[in-house]
Design an enzyme around this catalytic site. Structure first.
Site, PDB file in Angstrom:
ATOM      1  N   ASP A 190     -46.568  23.947 -62.533  1.00 25.98           N
ATOM      2  CA  ASP A 190     -45.606  23.197 -63.338  1.00 25.98           C
ATOM      3  C   ASP A 190     -45.593  21.718 -62.943  1.00 25.98           C
ATOM      4  OD1 ASP A 190     -43.646  22.937 -65.323  1.00 25.98           O
ATOM      5  OD2 ASP A 190     -42.560  24.710 -64.644  1.00 25.98           O
ATOM      6  N   ASP A 245     -41.377  23.561 -73.390  1.00 26.29           N
ATOM      7  CA  ASP A 245     -41.149  24.998 -73.328  1.00 26.29           C
ATOM      8  C   ASP A 245     -40.705  25.558 -74.670  1.00 26.29           C
ATOM      9  OD1 ASP A 245     -39.763  25.342 -69.962  1.00 26.29           O
ATOM     10  OD2 ASP A 245     -41.733  24.746 -70.665  1.00 26.29           O
TER      11      ASP A 245
END
Length: 687
Positions: A190, A245
């Site tokens: 991430d 996301d």
């Protein structure tokens, strides 16, 4: 990664994630609905490469087709039910439910698997409450099932969760070796708390660290598309996120689709565009929308990572996730991502070249009503041929077509076909296209006139053709013209008129209709084909002037959270808005939405005007850029230019005389939908 513990709003999280060099405190970027035209991610220019990108340099034989598996985040976030028992249970279900046989391999852990602090030696420590036997024991169990284990960390000092779990920045080689020692097969890396270090540098360092372990580990770059990884990451990772996301709603899925589609030239074996994980089964969309989600991810050659808790999944969810013919589109070894052929009016045709020379063709209906979507074999890249074999991948049936590829596609639905210049085409019956002309809007007790069509798209004739239209019990359905035809030649159509009446007193709402045809092929095969449709029972607005927020709408979509009555959009939950406020002026009536949004109302050809004061709500400070549009049936009758929070409300008036329905549309003005909280203040209709 999202952070379920913080109360920071999602739109704020987006902005924080985009602050280059800022410590993002574990907050999340958003993904909402893009404008109707193809839109690139909000943080980059549209991806229209001039030439094919170079082949990847990794050449390690990994991820030659898009990775398939499971990730817990979309179903559990950091809740306590994310633990060793869950992970093992998912592995068991992969085997028991046939998902392993369908190609799913990776069982991946997301954030919150570790303790917030490293040990005295600087090593990562699995949370003993969640993983009492450690990660290696879980990996061993997953491996014993013939599956692979994935893990998560961030290319920053901490991961994205506000609890402050340790990231790998500055610990790349040590962490990579731990992962390898545990038997990890996949790393999701991430982008939170990155301290402003150059993205390419951070992700390349971890690539080198993984390579140094000697263990084959699929490397998933998750920097949300902020630094255009498709332009530089083919020799760094096996896949890279192209967007923020995903969320479990139609607007989010659609926005991500539109951001990822233009990037097709960058995808291929060992280097994939990643539009984020699947939401199929999580409850925020209908099964029709989930089939579209799965179809579109497959035609885009996207990684297929299940995001629902399979221990609670319905059979309908398994039926979507386990459709092997659809999966074969995603897993085709040629590795081509589908490209857009047409998209006018929300009628999408997306075609994917397959290794055997066939084309996977998605006919996708973005709109809220059924639409005919049509293309041709030549338009999707097939060679000239006398006829073609057309395989419906959800219905698992094959037909022949003379070259037209068409279907009436339900609202938010997708027909996924595989079409080939197959010399054996005559072994299949002719394809018959079903359609229904006329408005599916009915006033209870008033007859409505509809016309059905059955058209032979095949090279061979359809014989003994019949058609039937069925409605709910108690409704009256009467044909007004023939319902049979002796034969239909190529291009021939059986057109049948119908009078449909919903009983007086039928409550407003949506009701199912089914149009069905039966016919014989020249070889004697009896074919039955059905088209599910939706009819809406509606009530005309009362005479005079009414606030639209006091009326029932036909349909309503919003880019983030539901459409709100007499309040602003607020955030994701219903009823969490505030008093509608534009430029400091407070309104007691109106509709609060988030771009892109579409709210439709029935006007029954009895109304003349819609008015509203429109603008960006004050609740997001200085953020937000939108446009407003009013549509009367299929015609845009009023619109604004781009409006920002700095502008006062703009008065909008539209002549809707003769319209059966009106739509209030808000777009994101083409720059992404971060904080696009929009108001239709004092929206009224005059009838």
């Amino acid at each position: 990664m999202r952070n379920p513990h913080t109360r920071t709003t999602r739109r704020t999280r987006t902005t924080l994630r985009r602050a280059v060099g800022a410590v993002t405190a574990g907050l999340l970027c958003a993904a909402g609905l893009a404008a109707p035209a193809l839109a690139a991610a909000p943080t980059q220019e549209p991806a229209t490469p001039a030439q094919e990108p170079a082949a990847p340099a990794l050449a390690d034989g990994l991820a030659l087709t898009p990775p398939m598996g499971f990730n817990n985040w979309n179903s559990t976030h950091c809740r306590a039910d994310f633990n060793e028992t869950m992970v093992k249970g998912i592995a068991d279900l992969f085997v028991a439910k046939g998902l392993k046989d369908a190609g799913y391999r990776y069982v991946n852990l997301d954030d919150c698997w570790a303790l917030p602090q490293r040990d005295a030696d600087g090593k990562l420590v699995p949370d003993p409450a969640r993983f009492p036997n450690g990660i290696k024991a879980v990996a061993d169990y997953v491996h014993s099932k013939g599956l692979k284990l994935g893990i998560y960390t961030s290319a920053g000092t901490k991961t994205c969760n506000s609890a402050g779990f340790p990231g790998a920045l500055g610990h790349e080689y040590s962490d990579a070796q731990q992962f390898a020692d545990w038997g990890v097969d996949y790393l999701k890396y991430d982008n939170c708390n990155n301290q402003g270090v150059d993205a390419r540098q951070r992700y390349t360092t971890m690539r080198d660290a993984l390579k140094a372990t000697g263990r084959p580990i699929v490397y998933s770059i998750c920097e949300w598309g902020q630094n255009k990884p498709w332009e530089w990451a083919a020799d760094v990772g096996h896949l890279w996120r192209t967007t923020g996301d995903i969320s479990d709603n139609w607007g989010s899925m659609l926005s991500i689709l539109k951001q990822n589609l233009p990037l097709a030239p960058y995808a291929g074996p060992g280097h994939w565009n990643d539009p984020d994980m699947l939401e199929v089964g999580n409850g925020g969309m209908t099964d029709t929308e989930y089939r579209s989600h799965f179809s579109l991810w497959s035609v885009m050659a996207a990684p297929l990572l299940i995001g629902t808790d399979l221990r609670k999944a319905s059979q309908a969810t398994f039926d979507i996730l386990d459709d092997k013919e659809v999966i074969a589109v995603d897993q085709d070894p040629l590795g081509k991502q589908g490209t857009v052929v047409t998209s006018a009016g929300g009628r999408w045709v997306i075609a994917k070249e397959m290794k055997d020379g066939s084309r996977a063709v998605a006919l996708f209906n973005e709109s809220g009503t059924a639409q005919r979507i049509a293309t041709s074999a030549s338009a999707v890249g097939l060679p000239d041929a006398t006829a073609y074999t057309q395989r419906d991948l959800w219905q698992h049936k094959s037909y022949n077509t003379a070259g037209t590829i068409a279907a009436t596609v339900p609202a938010h639905g997708t027909v996924l076909l595989r079409v080939s210049a197959d010399p054996r085409w005559a072994a299949h019956p002719p394809a018959a296209e079903l359609g229904l002309d006329g408005s599916p809007l009915l006033e209870a007790g008033r007859p409505a006139t509809l016309t059905s069509t059955v058209t032979d798209l095949g090279r061979t004739p359809a014989r003994q053709v019949s058609v039937a239209l069925t409605a709910p019990d108690g409704w009256t359905v009467r044909p007004s013209s023939p319902t049979t035809a002796t034969a239909l030649a190529t291009g021939g159509t059986l057109r049948t008129g119908w009078t449909v009446t919903a009983p007086a007193g039928t409550p407003t709402g949506s009701y199912g209709l089914t149009l069905q045809t039966r016919y014989l092929s020249p070889t004697g095969q009896r074919v039955t084909s059905a088209l599910p449709l939706t009819a809406s029972v509606v009530v005309r607005p009362p005479a005079g002037t009414s606030y639209l927020s006091d009326l029932s709408w036909l349909s309503a979509t919003s880019g983030w959270g539901p459409v709100e009555r007499d309040t602003s959009n607020g955030e994701s939950a219903g009823g969490d808005g505030h008093p509608i406020t534009i430029g400091g002026t407070v309104y007691t009536k109106g509709l609060g939405v988030h771009a892109p949004s579409d709210v439709s109302f029935y006007t029954g050809k009895a109304c003349s005007k819609v008015t509203a004061d429109v603008g960006v709500d004050d609740e997001k400070g200085t953020k937000g850029t939108v446009t407003f549009e009013i549509w009367a049936d299929g015609t845009k009758v009023a619109s604004t230019g781009v409006l920002t929070n700095a502008m006062p409300a703009q008065h909008l008036t539209a002549d809707i005389t003769g319209a059966q329905a009106v739509r209030l549309v808000v777009t994101d003005a083409g720059d992404g939908n971060d904080s696009d909280h929009a108001d239709w203040a004092d929206a009224q209709v005059s009838c």
